[in-house]
Motif scaffolding. Structure first.
Motif, PDB file in Angstrom:
ATOM      1  N   UNK A   1      -7.330 -10.967  -9.217  1.00  0.00           N
ATOM      2  CA  UNK A   1      -7.624  -9.686  -8.595  1.00  0.00           C
ATOM      3  C   UNK A   1      -7.516  -9.726  -7.086  1.00  0.00           C
ATOM      4  N   UNK A   2      -7.897  -8.626  -6.470  1.00  0.00           N
ATOM      5  CA  UNK A   2      -7.814  -8.493  -5.025  1.00  0.00           C
ATOM      6  C   UNK A   2      -9.000  -9.189  -4.360  1.00  0.00           C
ATOM      7  N   UNK A   3      -8.719  -9.940  -3.318  1.00  0.00           N
ATOM      8  CA  UNK A   3      -9.770 -10.581  -2.520  1.00  0.00           C
ATOM      9  C   UNK A   3      -9.670 -10.065  -1.082  1.00  0.00           C
TER      10      UNK A   3
ATOM     11  N   UNK B   1     -12.077  -3.041   8.303  1.00  0.00           N
ATOM     12  CA  UNK B   1     -10.726  -3.427   8.758  1.00  0.00           C
ATOM     13  C   UNK B   1      -9.886  -3.842   7.549  1.00  0.00           C
ATOM     14  N   UNK B   2      -9.720  -2.909   6.608  1.00  0.00           N
ATOM     15  CA  UNK B   2      -8.999  -3.228   5.377  1.00  0.00           C
ATOM     16  C   UNK B   2      -7.490  -3.069   5.559  1.00  0.00           C
TER      17      UNK B   2
ATOM     18  N   UNK C   1      -6.857  -2.130  -5.245  1.00  0.00           N
ATOM     19  CA  UNK C   1      -7.670  -1.681  -4.122  1.00  0.00           C
ATOM     20  C   UNK C   1      -8.722  -0.679  -4.585  1.00  0.00           C
ATOM     21  N   UNK C   2      -8.351   0.188  -5.491  1.00  0.00           N
ATOM     22  CA  UNK C   2      -9.317   1.150  -6.035  1.00  0.00           C
ATOM     23  C   UNK C   2     -10.503   0.433  -6.666  1.00  0.00           C
ATOM     24  N   UNK C   3     -10.219  -0.560  -7.495  1.00  0.00           N
ATOM     25  CA  UNK C   3     -11.294  -1.284  -8.179  1.00  0.00           C
ATOM     26  C   UNK C   3     -12.219  -1.964  -7.175  1.00  0.00           C
ATOM     27  N   UNK C   4     -11.643  -2.590  -6.159  1.00  0.00           N
ATOM     28  CA  UNK C   4     -12.454  -3.268  -5.146  1.00  0.00           C
ATOM     29  C   UNK C   4     -13.308  -2.269  -4.372  1.00  0.00           C
TER      30      UNK C   4
ATOM     31  N   UNK D   1       0.815  -1.212   0.000  1.00  0.00           N
ATOM     32  CA  UNK D   1       0.000   0.000   0.000  1.00  0.00           C
ATOM     33  C   UNK D   1       0.851   1.266   0.000  1.00  0.00           C
ATOM     34  N   UNK D   2       2.095   1.167  -0.420  1.00  0.00           N
ATOM     35  CA  UNK D   2       2.963   2.340  -0.450  1.00  0.00           C
ATOM     36  C   UNK D   2       2.605   3.237  -1.629  1.00  0.00           C
ATOM     37  N   UNK D   3       2.971   4.511  -1.577  1.00  0.00           N
ATOM     38  CA  UNK D   3       2.651   5.425  -2.682  1.00  0.00           C
ATOM     39  C   UNK D   3       3.181   4.912  -4.017  1.00  0.00           C
TER      40      UNK D   3
END
Length: 259
Positions: A165-167, A153-154, A113-116, A103-105
């Motif tokens: 993708x992200x789960x 609690x992400x 994460x944006x899509x989720x 999650x770093x810049x």
């Protein structure tokens, strides 16, 4: 608090054995503590993630996770089976393999994460079986109430990057709230990932729920949440508690200086 498999009644272990097709091996999960048992179980039918809980709080949180599988597509692990026996609720879900996101810049994982989040921001919480903002966070504000299903609690250990993708796992704190609450709770994890408070807020401006929330409401949330974690840190020596006190405090200071 986690227990080992010796805590399970023989009847429960027998039912699990039947579900996975025979003798199995169990590898405890390294993170989380909502269910007494949380393990990857590998039997003849392949790996499955098993959670088991007894007692009012443990069973309640595991029921929330069951309910989420009915309310949310794509992101939670798929339900394989569940049963209740001898006071235990046992849930077997899809085993998700992958790394936790960075999650770093500038990390490409932020796009996942944006899509989720864009999907989840549009996901209503059916019924009223979920936590309220006050019940989940210990404080509230009229603007925190709403009809969105909020994971709440992400942190990166609850996010898994898979080939598809992200789960998102561990929905024990599922909350019915305004959509912006999810984003406000994400600030601390963005700061923990290396963002400044200003960078975290800049990233969150892509979400309509963030941009329409008033500065006064965000100021209230940031200061109240920081005060809560500062109090917890004074009475707890665990590193993660002090990390959250630092990160929430950084955001509160940023807001106080006219964000």
């Amino acid at each position: 608090m986690r227990s080992d498999w010796t805590a399970l009644p023989r009847s429960v272990i027998t039912r699990i054995t039947d579900q996975v097709g025979g003798a199995f091996e169990a590898s405890p999960a390294p993170d989380g503590n909502h269910a007494q048992i949380a393990s990857t179980v590998t039997g003849p039918s392949g790996p499955v993630f098993v959670k088991a809980a007894c007692g009012e709080w443990g069973v309640r949180s595991l029921r929330y996770e069951l309910a989420v599988t009915q309310a949310v597509d794509r992101y939670p692990p798929a339900l394989r089976w569940h049963f209740e026996a001898d006071g235990w609720l046992v849930v077997g879900t899809e085993h998700l393999a992958g790394l936790h996101p960075d999650l770093s810049p500038g990390s490409p994982d932020l796009d996942l994460l944006t899509a989720a989040l864009k999907d989840l921001q549009q996901t209503p919480a059916p019924g009223d079986r979920w936590f309220t903002p006050a019940g989940r966070l210990g404080f509230t504000h009229p603007a925190m109430h709403g009809g969105t299903l909020v994971h709440s609690d992400l942190n990166p250990t609850n996010l898994i990057v898979t080939p598809h993708g992200l789960r998102i796992v561990d929905w024990a704190w599922a909350t019915k709230a305004a959509a912006w609450v999810e984003l406000a709770l994400l600030v601390q994890w963005l700061i923990g990932g290396g963002h400044t408070a200003d960078q975290a807020e800049d990233w969150l401006r892509q979400f309509p729920a963030w941009t329409v929330t008033s500065a006064d409401v965000l100021n209230h949330f940031a200061s109240t949440n920081a005060a809560k974690w500062a109090t917890k840190a004074r009475h707890n020596t665990e590193r993660w508690v002090h990390d959250l006190a630092q990160w929430t405090g950084d955001w509160a200071i940023h807001r106080a200086h006219g964000a």
